[in-house]
Enzyme design. Structure first.
Site, PDB file in Angstrom:
ATOM      1  N   THR A   1     -40.915  -6.889  10.882  1.00  8.55           N
ATOM      2  CA  THR A   1     -41.925  -5.835  10.766  1.00  8.55           C
ATOM      3  C   THR A   1     -42.167  -5.563   9.293  1.00  8.55           C
ATOM      4  OG1 THR A   1     -40.301  -4.093  10.488  1.00  8.55           O
ATOM      5  CG2 THR A   1     -41.048  -4.475  12.722  1.00  8.55           C
TER       6      THR A   1
ATOM      7  N   ARG B   1     -45.443  -6.586  26.464  1.00  4.59           N
ATOM      8  CA  ARG B   1     -44.137  -6.132  25.954  1.00  4.59           C
ATOM      9  C   ARG B   1     -44.315  -5.127  24.797  1.00  4.59           C
ATOM     10  NH1 ARG B   1     -41.485  -6.798  20.604  1.00  4.59           N
ATOM     11  NH2 ARG B   1     -39.262  -6.993  20.957  1.00  4.59           N
ATOM     12  N   VAL B   2     -43.601  -4.030  24.874  1.00  5.85           N
ATOM     13  CA  VAL B   2     -43.571  -3.067  23.772  1.00  5.85           C
ATOM     14  C   VAL B   2     -42.107  -2.831  23.423  1.00  5.85           C
ATOM     15  CG1 VAL B   2     -44.036  -0.691  23.072  1.00  5.85           C
ATOM     16  CG2 VAL B   2     -45.684  -1.899  24.517  1.00  5.85           C
TER      17      VAL B   2
ATOM     18  N   ASP C   1     -39.415  -1.374  19.893  1.00  8.14           N
ATOM     19  CA  ASP C   1     -39.160  -0.151  19.135  1.00  8.14           C
ATOM     20  C   ASP C   1     -40.243   0.232  18.133  1.00  8.14           C
ATOM     21  OD1 ASP C   1     -38.491  -2.396  17.602  1.00  8.14           O
ATOM     22  OD2 ASP C   1     -36.859  -1.401  16.532  1.00  8.14           O
TER      23      ASP C   1
ATOM     24  N   THR D   1     -35.787  -2.482  11.955  1.00  9.94           N
ATOM     25  CA  THR D   1     -36.368  -3.811  12.173  1.00  9.94           C
ATOM     26  C   THR D   1     -35.302  -4.698  12.791  1.00  9.94           C
ATOM     27  OG1 THR D   1     -37.453  -5.718  11.129  1.00  9.94           O
ATOM     28  CG2 THR D   1     -35.846  -4.548   9.791  1.00  9.94           C
ATOM     29  N   GLY D   2     -35.746  -5.638  13.611  1.00 10.73           N
ATOM     30  CA  GLY D   2     -34.808  -6.508  14.305  1.00 10.73           C
ATOM     31  C   GLY D   2     -35.139  -6.544  15.785  1.00 10.73           C
TER      32      GLY D   2
ATOM     33  N   GLY E   1     -35.993  -5.434  18.764  1.00 14.04           N
ATOM     34  CA  GLY E   1     -36.459  -4.138  19.239  1.00 14.04           C
ATOM     35  C   GLY E   1     -36.213  -3.916  20.714  1.00 14.04           C
TER      36      GLY E   1
HETATM   37  N1  ASP Z   1     -38.502  -4.650  16.078  1.00 18.93           N
HETATM   38  C1  ASP Z   1     -39.624  -5.551  16.206  1.00 18.93           C
HETATM   39  C2  ASP Z   1     -39.838  -5.847  17.656  1.00 18.93           C
HETATM   40  O1  ASP Z   1     -38.868  -6.064  18.350  1.00 18.93           O
HETATM   41  C3  ASP Z   1     -39.472  -6.821  15.479  1.00 18.93           C
HETATM   42  C4  ASP Z   1     -38.699  -6.777  14.191  1.00 18.93           C
HETATM   43  O2  ASP Z   1     -38.700  -5.776  13.508  1.00 18.93           O
HETATM   44  O3  ASP Z   1     -38.057  -7.767  13.841  1.00 18.93           O
HETATM   45  O4  ASP Z   1     -40.971  -5.949  18.064  1.00 18.93           O
END
Ligand code: ASP
Length: 326
Positions: free
Chosen positions: A184, A212-213, A215, A235-236, A238
């Protein structure tokens, strides 16, 4: 890498502070008194620079965070945000974003937005022009069009080619069972006068199941801001992090007096206790106090978070080298 004990954490934090002092001056950026920006990943540097420029030119902190994030949404080379973001399993780019004003405690967010390259700006208008907080899908698109946003093809030749390659691979993995390819832009700012803003924008997981939604657009998960405590962003993965309301958790700890770094570490510890599958993969957070103190943590040392801090006209790229402090 071994987890840090308190002493080595302090040494690391000191080293980060030294790096900060030695950070490179940003040409052309105004030295907004006391303002600090912190943003995720390597594109955090241009995002912060744009935000600082806007603030220095007399824009509001909300303008600064929105425009900072716009700079990354507009960049076709960032394959996880905005224009050029990798699409869902059906080849359609679905964008998620959210923004929050720490003074008014109001957020705006948009989920599964198609055809509009700047979802953070749509999210801001939902917050400022309507009594809603979150809009999704077709209704969100219609709202954006009614606000004057131009629809466009969000696939670039590069992202289309990547999707075709995935689709035509008979052994491709799907998100019914798998996870991969995501990031993100999460951006936090303080004006140095006690006001904080948090924002977050993403195309989510590449090849995700349509609809899909996770975080990023959800208030308290991907971002949160409260002038009385601070701001945070995540981030990561979610799909997992949503279950921990990570950003609200961090700001809550800061409200109790925790330093942003402690609050980030606590979020990782909280997640590690119960999330089944966090020993591999990406789970990262950033935080900022109204006074400009920063924190960042990554669950796994093998997957550090690259992030960027802007302070006093200087941009510093940083990385969460060690894992969070257990
Ligand atoms: N958190 C985001 C999601 O899962 C992706 C990310 O930040 O890596 O959509």
């Amino acid at each position: 890498m071994e987890p840090l004990d308190r002493r080595s954490f302090i040494v690391t934090a000191g080293a980060a502070g030294a790096a900060l002092a030695a950070g490179s001056p940003v040409s052309g950026a105004a030295q907004s008194n006391g303002a600090v920006f912190i943003s995720t990943w390597q594109w955090g540097i241009p995002a912060n620079a744009r935000g600082a420029e806007i603030l220095g030119a007399g824009g509001s902190l909300m303008d600064a965070v929105e425009k900072g994030i716009n700079a990354i949404e507009d960049d076709p080379n960032v394959e996880t945000v905005g224009y050029g973001g990798l699409p869902n399993a059906q080849g359609e780019v679905e964008l998620d974003a959210g923004i929050m004003n720490g003074t008014t405690h109001r957020a705006g967010s948009v989920c599964n937005l198609h055809k509009i390259k700047n979802p953070i700006s749509v999210a801001r208008l939902i917050m400022e022009k309507t009594r809603h907080t979150t809009m999704a899908g077709e209704g969100a698109l219609q709202f954006a069009l009614s606000m004057g946003f131009e629809p466009m093809q969000l696939l670039t030749p590069k992202s289309l080619e990547a999707w075709l390659k995935w689709k035509n691979d008979p052994n491709h993995k799907t998100f019914w069972i798998d996870k991969d390819h995501h990031d993100t832009i999460g951006m936090l700012g303080t004006d140095g006068k006690g006001h904080v803003v948090a924002g977050c924008s993403t195309s989510g997981l590449a090849w995700k199941i349509p609809g899909r939604v996770a975080d990023s657009p959800l208030v308290g998960c991907g971002y949160y801001a409260d002038d009385s405590a601070g701001a945070a962003s995540a981030t990561g993965n979610g799909d997992v992090m949503t279950n921990y309301c990570t950003s609200a958790f961090i700001v809550g700890r800061m409200a109790e007096g925790a330093h942003p770094q402690d609050a980030c570490d606590q979020a990782m510890r909280f997640m590690a206790k119960t999330a089944p599958d966090v020993t591999g993969g990406e789970y990262c957070v950033i935080a900022l106090s109204p006074a400009g103190e920063t924190g960042a943590a990554s669950m796994n040392a093998a997957q550090p978070l690259q992030y960027a801090v802007w302070r006093g006209g200087r941009a510093t790229p940083l990385q969460t080298a060690p894992a969070y402090r257990r």
